[in-house]
Design an enzyme around this catalytic site. Structure first.
Site, PDB file in Angstrom:
ATOM      1  CG  ASP A 176      -1.907   0.789   0.913  1.00  0.00           C
ATOM      2  OD1 ASP A 176      -2.332   1.522  -0.081  1.00  0.00           O
ATOM      3  OD2 ASP A 176      -2.745   1.351   2.162  1.00  0.00           O
ATOM      4  N   GLY A 177       0.074   2.354  -0.567  1.00  0.00           N
ATOM      5  CA  GLY A 177       1.150   3.694  -0.657  1.00  0.00           C
ATOM      6  C   GLY A 177       1.692   4.114  -2.001  1.00  0.00           C
ATOM      7  CB  SER A 197      -8.664  -5.624  -3.171  1.00  0.00           C
ATOM      8  OG  SER A 197      -9.527  -4.518  -3.386  1.00  0.00           O
ATOM      9  CB  THR A 198     -13.119  -8.438  -4.854  1.00  0.00           C
ATOM     10  OG1 THR A 198     -12.843  -8.285  -3.542  1.00  0.00           O
ATOM     11  CG2 THR A 198     -12.508  -9.817  -5.305  1.00  0.00           C
ATOM     12  CD  GLU A 199     -13.370  -5.531  -1.457  1.00  0.00           C
ATOM     13  OE1 GLU A 199     -12.119  -5.908  -1.657  1.00  0.00           O
ATOM     14  OE2 GLU A 199     -13.807  -6.229  -1.299  1.00  0.00           O
ATOM     15  CG  ASN A 200      -8.112  -2.153  -5.359  1.00  0.00           C
ATOM     16  OD1 ASN A 200      -6.822  -3.156  -5.162  1.00  0.00           O
ATOM     17  ND2 ASN A 200      -8.495  -1.419  -4.490  1.00  0.00           N
ATOM     18  NE  ARG A 257      -7.795   1.792  -5.367  1.00  0.00           N
ATOM     19  CZ  ARG A 257      -6.567   1.978  -4.929  1.00  0.00           C
ATOM     20  NH1 ARG A 257      -5.658   2.352  -5.712  1.00  0.00           N
ATOM     21  NH2 ARG A 257      -6.216   1.714  -3.491  1.00  0.00           N
ATOM     22  NE  ARG A 260      -1.353   6.767   1.055  1.00  0.00           N
ATOM     23  CZ  ARG A 260      -1.202   5.605   2.294  1.00  0.00           C
ATOM     24  NH1 ARG A 260      -1.045   6.259   3.320  1.00  0.00           N
ATOM     25  NH2 ARG A 260      -1.481   4.535   1.981  1.00  0.00           N
TER      26      ARG A 260
HETATM   27  C1  IPE Z   1      -1.662   0.221  -3.434  1.00  0.00           C
HETATM   28  O1  IPE Z   1      -1.405   1.603  -3.395  1.00  0.00           O
HETATM   29  C2  IPE Z   1      -1.740  -0.104  -4.727  1.00  0.00           C
HETATM   30  C3  IPE Z   1      -2.921  -1.257  -4.837  1.00  0.00           C
HETATM   31  C4  IPE Z   1      -2.691  -2.575  -4.345  1.00  0.00           C
HETATM   32  C5  IPE Z   1      -3.984  -1.016  -5.715  1.00  0.00           C
HETATM   33  P1  IPE Z   1      -2.421   2.606  -3.366  1.00  0.00           P
HETATM   34  O2  IPE Z   1      -3.153   2.935  -4.709  1.00  0.00           O
HETATM   35  O3  IPE Z   1      -3.533   2.120  -2.427  1.00  0.00           O
HETATM   36  O4  IPE Z   1      -1.774   3.938  -2.752  1.00  0.00           O
HETATM   37  P2  IPE Z   1      -2.434   4.672  -1.548  1.00  0.00           P
HETATM   38  O5  IPE Z   1      -2.986   4.176  -0.803  1.00  0.00           O
HETATM   39  O6  IPE Z   1      -3.597   5.640  -2.344  1.00  0.00           O
HETATM   40  O7  IPE Z   1      -1.317   5.593  -1.525  1.00  0.00           O
HETATM   41 MG    MG Z   2      -4.123   2.455  -0.459  1.00  0.00          MG
END
Ligand code: IPE
Ligand code: MG
Length: 239
Positions: free
Chosen positions: A14-15, A59-62, A65, A18
């Site tokens: 994650d991250g 993830s199944t929730e992504n 986005r 950001r």
């Molecule tokens: C993780 O980073 C990427 C995935 C597994 C989809 P994020 O896209 O969630 O990054 P932040 O949390 O917005 O910084």
């Molecule tokens: Mg994230």
């Protein structure tokens, strides 16, 4: 003190977004650099004699986005697991297994993932589970359905049912329970990731954004794990 040898390490990477924002780059750039960090991290795990690594990539929730970001994330396996990259995996003895729902991802993505699965199936140094369109609830529903079918077709009785039957029908059926979960990016939650496989896992949360997670951070996490007393429901040894 009971220290179980670290056999399976799982990552919630994650991250990425950001990390990119911090340097005025688009979120997709963060995903690119983040996904390129997968292979070096597997090599670190291999150096530490860890036999299973799982990476939560989508993830199944992504799917919720923005469309551009979803498209980008669906595209990355074609680059990261291209034929050229596959040679590196094979040379290092890395077996890749895709865990997750297979019928929603675009066909080119599915082909790339199934291709590396086939081509690395005899690799035996380390196994890496790549979680794409993975969610624990979906995995459980799937597994329950298989078991319910076995019961209704009289292959099995309700009395015979144990939790083992569920585990045997999960995407992760070839991997042992997770010993250590590492979540980068500062959030302290599981996000529907391997809920049953994490039953006794040690949890490690770190502020570092995934694209910055390197050897030094990896070693600190392993040392943290090695300092924990894993009792699995037992009690502390007498001093
Ligand atoms: C993780 O980073 C990427 C995935 C597994 C989809 P994020 O896209 O969630 O990054 P932040 O949390 O917005 O910084
Ligand atoms: Mg994230």
């Amino acid at each position: 003190m009971l220290i179980k040898k670290l056999e399976h390490i799982a990552f919630i990477l994650d991250g990425n977004g950001r990390w990119a924002k911090k340097q005025n780059k688009p979120r997709t750039y963060g995903h690119k650099i983040g996904m390129e960090n997968i292979f070096p991290t597997i090599l670190l795990a291999k150096e530490h004699d860890i036999k299973f690594v799982t990476m939560f990539c989508f993830s199944t929730e992504n799917w919720n986005r923005p469309k551009d970001e979803v498209n980008y994330l669906m595209d990355f396996p074609k680059d990261v697991f291209s034929k050229k990259q596959q040679e590196k995996y094979i040379k290092e003895g890395i077996r890749v297994i895709w865990i997750g729902r297979r019928d929603k991802v675009p066909s080119k993505t599915r082909e790339a993932l199934e291709d590396i699965e086939n081509n690395t199936k005899d690799c035996d140094q380390i196994t890496v589970q790549i979680a794409i369109d993975y969610g624990s609830f979906e995995e459980m529903e799937n597994s329950f359905k298989i078991v319910f079918n076995d019961i209704s077709s009289k292959k099995m009785t309700i009395e015979d049912f144990t939790i083992k039957n569920l585990f045997e029908n999960m995407y992760t059926k070839t991997s042992p329970q997770v010993d250590l979960l590492i979540r980068t990016g500062g959030e302290k939650r599981l996000s529907n990731f391997m809920l049953m496989q994490l039953a006794y896992a040690e949890l490690y949360f770190v502020e570092t954004y995934w694209p910055d997670f390197k050897e030094k951070d990896f070693k600190i996490a392993i040392n943290d794990y090695n300092s924990r007393d894993r009792r699995f429901g037992g009690i502390k040894d007498e001093e």
